[in-house]
Every structure is written in C-alpha cells, then in structure tokens.
Design a protein around this motif. Structure first.
Motif, mmCIF file in Angstrom:
data_model
loop_
_atom_site.group_PDB
_atom_site.id
_atom_site.type_symbol
_atom_site.label_atom_id
_atom_site.label_comp_id
_atom_site.label_asym_id
_atom_site.label_seq_id
_atom_site.Cartn_x
_atom_site.Cartn_y
_atom_site.Cartn_z
ATOM 1 N N ALA A 298 16.812 45.425 42.234
ATOM 2 C CA ALA A 298 16.492 46.824 41.921
ATOM 3 C C ALA A 298 15.000 47.102 42.128
ATOM 4 O O ALA A 298 14.625 48.147 42.677
ATOM 5 C CB ALA A 298 16.894 47.149 40.484
ATOM 6 N N ILE A 299 14.160 46.159 41.707
ATOM 7 C CA ILE A 299 12.710 46.318 41.887
ATOM 8 C C ILE A 299 12.372 46.360 43.377
ATOM 9 O O ILE A 299 11.584 47.197 43.827
ATOM 10 C CB ILE A 299 11.935 45.190 41.157
ATOM 11 C CG1 ILE A 299 12.068 45.379 39.639
ATOM 12 C CG2 ILE A 299 10.465 45.194 41.567
ATOM 13 C CD1 ILE A 299 11.560 44.206 38.811
ATOM 14 N N GLU A 300 13.007 45.491 44.174
ATOM 15 C CA GLU A 300 12.792 45.504 45.629
ATOM 16 C C GLU A 300 13.189 46.849 46.221
ATOM 17 O O GLU A 300 12.486 47.400 47.062
ATOM 18 C CB GLU A 300 13.618 44.395 46.294
ATOM 19 C CG GLU A 300 13.035 43.010 46.147
ATOM 20 C CD GLU A 300 13.969 41.932 46.693
ATOM 21 O OE1 GLU A 300 14.790 42.239 47.598
ATOM 22 O OE2 GLU A 300 13.882 40.788 46.211
ATOM 23 N N LYS A 301 14.339 47.378 45.751
ATOM 24 C CA LYS A 301 14.845 48.658 46.260
ATOM 25 C C LYS A 301 13.869 49.786 45.930
ATOM 26 O O LYS A 301 13.527 50.592 46.793
ATOM 27 C CB LYS A 301 16.211 48.937 45.627
ATOM 28 C CG LYS A 301 17.001 50.017 46.296
ATOM 29 C CD LYS A 301 17.646 49.465 47.532
ATOM 30 C CE LYS A 301 18.665 50.426 48.075
ATOM 31 N NZ LYS A 301 18.980 50.127 49.469
ATOM 32 N N VAL A 302 13.408 49.838 44.692
ATOM 33 C CA VAL A 302 12.470 50.891 44.290
ATOM 34 C C VAL A 302 11.164 50.750 45.061
ATOM 35 O O VAL A 302 10.584 51.751 45.493
ATOM 36 C CB VAL A 302 12.235 50.871 42.760
ATOM 37 C CG1 VAL A 302 11.113 51.829 42.360
ATOM 38 C CG2 VAL A 302 13.525 51.251 42.021
ATOM 39 N N ASP B 39 21.753 39.217 35.162
ATOM 40 C CA ASP B 39 21.023 40.481 35.110
ATOM 41 C C ASP B 39 19.653 40.359 35.757
ATOM 42 O O ASP B 39 19.148 41.304 36.356
ATOM 43 C CB ASP B 39 20.840 40.941 33.653
ATOM 44 C CG ASP B 39 22.141 41.443 33.037
ATOM 45 O OD1 ASP B 39 23.042 41.834 33.802
ATOM 46 O OD2 ASP B 39 22.249 41.448 31.795
ATOM 47 N N SER B 40 19.034 39.188 35.639
ATOM 48 C CA SER B 40 17.709 38.972 36.240
ATOM 49 C C SER B 40 17.768 39.166 37.747
ATOM 50 O O SER B 40 16.875 39.772 38.340
ATOM 51 C CB SER B 40 17.187 37.573 35.923
ATOM 52 O OG SER B 40 16.995 37.433 34.541
ATOM 53 N N TYR C 216 14.765 51.349 37.841
ATOM 54 C CA TYR C 216 15.266 49.971 37.995
ATOM 55 C C TYR C 216 16.673 49.860 37.405
ATOM 56 O O TYR C 216 17.555 49.228 37.991
ATOM 57 C CB TYR C 216 14.351 48.957 37.295
ATOM 58 C CG TYR C 216 12.938 48.891 37.829
ATOM 59 C CD1 TYR C 216 12.648 49.179 39.163
ATOM 60 C CD2 TYR C 216 11.882 48.541 36.992
ATOM 61 C CE1 TYR C 216 11.340 49.126 39.644
ATOM 62 C CE2 TYR C 216 10.575 48.469 37.472
ATOM 63 C CZ TYR C 216 10.308 48.772 38.790
ATOM 64 O OH TYR C 216 9.024 48.705 39.255
ATOM 65 N N ALA C 217 16.866 50.480 36.244
ATOM 66 C CA ALA C 217 18.187 50.443 35.598
ATOM 67 C C ALA C 217 19.227 51.111 36.490
ATOM 68 O O ALA C 217 20.339 50.608 36.651
ATOM 69 C CB ALA C 217 18.124 51.135 34.238
#
Length: 196
Positions: free
Chosen positions: A94-98, A87-88, A66-67
């Motif tokens: 990032a969570i969607e991408k992962v 940042d949220s 995620y980072a």
C-alpha cells in the motif's frame, strides 16, 4: 469526467470542470473517507489532486490512504504493533502504491484561511499540477465577515468563481445541521440542512 464510480456517475454525471460540489453528512458519518476513496480512484486514473484538510494532519490522511490501498483497518496502521505478519506485507504494498501516486497528490494540513487556500490552488493550477480540489471541511475555513452566514456565503461564492475561472471541479465537505435528526431517517437531506 473525474469519478468513474458507475452508480455515482449515473446519479451525478461525474465531477465536471466549473463545478463546486458539496458532500455533506452529519459529523462522524465518513465524509473524509468518501473523499479519500474518490481521490484514490482519481489518482488511479492519472488525475492530479489537491486535498486541503482543516481537520486532520497529513500523517492521518496518509494512514487512511494506506488503509484504503492495503485493505487494512486504519487503527492497525496507527498502532503498528497490532499488525499481523500478513498485514505487514499488505501495508508495504500500500505504501509503494501511494508513493507511485505521490507526484499527482498534494496534501495540505496547514492552510486554513480562504485566501491562503485560493492562492495555493491558483499556484498549483498555474504549474499544471491540478485537475480537482477537495476541501475538508468548509465550516473550518477562516474568513472575515459580519456573521457566519455571510462568511459561508463568501467562501462558497469565491470557490465557485475559482472553479469557473480555472475550469476545474472543487469539492467541499460540509456538515449537516442537527435539524436533519428531527426527521425520519429515510428522509433525504435538503439544502437548508447544511450547517450555517
């Protein structure tokens, strides 16, 4: 073949089937981070990846992914209370991408024995779910032998044969011994610097 980082590909020609590749450095240098960057890149290229972590939990690995995809500090994700409003939003993306890549990524944090790892790799490969394997790190793989050098020899020989049989690259992370610290910082490590 699998990395597509221009500078690294020029030095190594990429990661090819049949190869056992070692990424080594002293403790706390960032071997896991390098591996996760390779994995992130390979997932974006559509490759199927298995990551065996003998040091970190799956939760910690996901936080690092995620980072990486959110361009955030890992500690901000770990301690969500430190996240700024902007940042949220980055974290959500990032969570969607992962999550998009999750079908091509299998993380293990509960396999420590050599034969457990080998059997899981064979199973994933037989299901067509595997292009490349990462193991972090070789010094923590459990196997029985008369001494540590023989254990490491057995591990590397078995993984090399597996890479050749399945025609996939297997990447192992390894620590360097303290011997490298006795030389000048600009000296390149040599094979005998690998621990055990």
């Amino acid at each position: 073949y699998l990395v597509n980082y221009k500078d690294i590909d020029e030095m190594t020609w990429g990661f090819y089937p049949n190869q056992l590749i070692t990424i080594s450095a002293r403790p706390w240098i960032g071997k896991t981070l390098i591996a996760l960057n390779f994995i992130a890149n390979q997932l974006q290229m559509g490759h199927k990846v298995a990551f065996f972590s003998l040091e970190m939990s799956a939760k910690e690995l996901y936080q690092r992914l995620y980072a990486r995809f959110g361009m955030l500090e890992v500690n901000k994700i770990k301690w969500a209370k430190e996240l700024e409003p902007w940042d949220s939003g980055k974290l959500e993306k990032a969570i969607e991408k992962v999550n998009e890549f999750e079908k091509n990524l299998v993380l293990f944090d509960d396999k420590h024995g050599l034969w457990e790892i080998v059997n899981q790799i064979r199973l994933l490969h037989s299901k067509g779910m595997l292009d490349i394997v990462y193991i972090d790190y070789v010094g923590l793989i459990e196997v029985k032998a008369e001494n540590r050098n023989l254990e490491i020899s057995k591990i590397t020989r078995t993984l090399k044969m597996l890479a050749m049989q399945l025609k996939i690259p297997i990447v192992i992370l390894a620590q360097l011994s303290r011997a490298v610290e006795k030389r000048f910082w600009w000296d390149e490590p040599i094979l005998s610097d690998l621990r055990d």
